[in-house]
Design an enzyme around this catalytic site. Structure first.
Site, PDB file in Angstrom:
ATOM      1  N   ALA A  99       0.848  -1.235   0.012  1.00 25.19           N
ATOM      2  CA  ALA A  99      -0.128   0.060   0.064  1.00 25.19           C
ATOM      3  C   ALA A  99       0.819   1.249  -0.005  1.00 25.19           C
ATOM      4  O   ALA A  99       0.433   2.308  -0.434  1.00 25.19           O
ATOM      5  CB  ALA A  99      -0.882   0.048   1.200  1.00 25.19           C
ATOM      6  N   ASP A 100       1.987   1.021   0.302  1.00 21.32           N
ATOM      7  CA  ASP A 100       2.917   2.380   0.384  1.00 21.32           C
ATOM      8  C   ASP A 100       4.476   1.989  -0.069  1.00 21.32           C
ATOM      9  O   ASP A 100       5.321   2.211   0.649  1.00 21.32           O
ATOM     10  CB  ASP A 100       3.053   2.922   1.818  1.00 21.32           C
ATOM     11  CG  ASP A 100       3.566   4.079   2.055  1.00 21.32           C
ATOM     12  OD1 ASP A 100       3.775   4.962   0.813  1.00 21.32           O
ATOM     13  OD2 ASP A 100       4.153   4.547   3.068  1.00 21.32           O
ATOM     14  N   LEU A 101       4.413   1.509  -1.446  1.00 24.01           N
ATOM     15  CA  LEU A 101       5.713   1.314  -1.925  1.00 24.01           C
ATOM     16  C   LEU A 101       6.444   2.532  -2.221  1.00 24.01           C
ATOM     17  O   LEU A 101       6.001   3.260  -3.189  1.00 24.01           O
ATOM     18  CB  LEU A 101       5.707   0.535  -3.111  1.00 24.01           C
ATOM     19  CG  LEU A 101       6.865  -0.231  -3.803  1.00 24.01           C
ATOM     20  CD1 LEU A 101       7.562  -0.932  -2.773  1.00 24.01           C
ATOM     21  CD2 LEU A 101       6.652  -0.807  -5.065  1.00 24.01           C
TER      22      LEU A 101
END
Length: 249
Positions: free
Chosen positions: A179-181
């Site tokens: 979700a937060d690469l």
């Protein structure tokens, strides 16, 4: 490695160490580790993440993974506009739906399959009626630094950029949605890349749309860090090398 659940007076703990059946909620409180002089450092972001040395007393020695390992203790905080209303409380819709247990379960699956993720240790959920607060403990990746720290000091080789692209592709082919690469959630050691912080991550059917959005998010993060630090060793050619590695079969 399997995830097990134990109930507590405040909620529940999920743990992955077979010998950690005596784990208690205090393990998720940094003051517990301060009293043992076991806090080794911290990472400052929006909130503080703590590093601790799990060298417990003789009655707890079995809970250690090894004498050299360090653990990362992270509390879950809200972000965005919701943060102004509730800093760290979430709606409870079931234990396995909580941020901490869901992340621990995902990490356990990936770790068992040999993916380059931190070793999962335990997660804590404290429930108050329809709300809960949560924490997670993972093993610190030894000798690693995030890509912003790495690139602020020295460049990566073309081969390393291609290896990074190949690493991300392996996660995507498995259907792992991060979700937060971003550049700070990718660690590099001497010979390997690791992805960290799988909060809100999940398994999905592989699809070019969400995979492409993942990559676009990563590119934005590199460009954002480059804008803050013009000397950061990142360029368009580096990104093309990453994409070349990503596209390799």
């Amino acid at each position: 490695m399997t995830m097990q659940i134990k109930q507590t007076s405040q909620g529940a703990i999920a743990y992955c160490l077979a010998s950690a059946a005596d784990i208690t909620p205090e393990w998720f409180d940094v003051e517990h580790w301060n009293k043992l002089s076991a806090v080794t450092g911290s990472s400052e972001g929006r909130y503080t993440t703590w590093f601790v040395k799990p060298c417990l007393d003789s009655s707890q020695n079995e809970a250690q993974t090894n004498k050299e390992s360090e653990w990362v203790l992270r509390h879950y905080y809200r972000g965005g506009l919701v943060e102004k209303i509730s800093k760290d409380k979430y709606l409870y819709t079931g234990l396995h739906n909580t941020r901490a247990v869901a992340e621990l379960a995902l990490l356990t699956q990936l770790y068992n399959e040999g993916f380059a993720v931190p070793k999962p240790i335990a997660a804590n959920v404290e429930r108050r009626g329809l709300q809960y607060r949560a924490d997670i403990i993972i093993e610190r990746v030894e000798g690693a630094q995030d890509l912003v720290a790495k690139l602020s000091k020295e460049p990566m080789s073309t081969v390393q950029w291609q290896q990074l692209g190949h690493c991300i592709a392996a996660f995507h082919q498995r259907g792992v949605y991060h979700a937060d690469l971003n550049a700070k959630n990718i660690l590099i050691t001497e010979d390997k890349f690791h992805l960290i912080d799988f909060d809100r991550g999940e398994f999905r059917q592989p699809n070019a749309k969400w995979q492409g959005a993942n990559l676009e998010r990563l590119l934005r993060s590199f460009n954002k860090e480059k804008a803050k630090l013009p000397s950061l060793a990142f360029s368009e050619s580096n990104w093309q090398s990453l994409m070349k590695g990503y596209s390799k079969p």
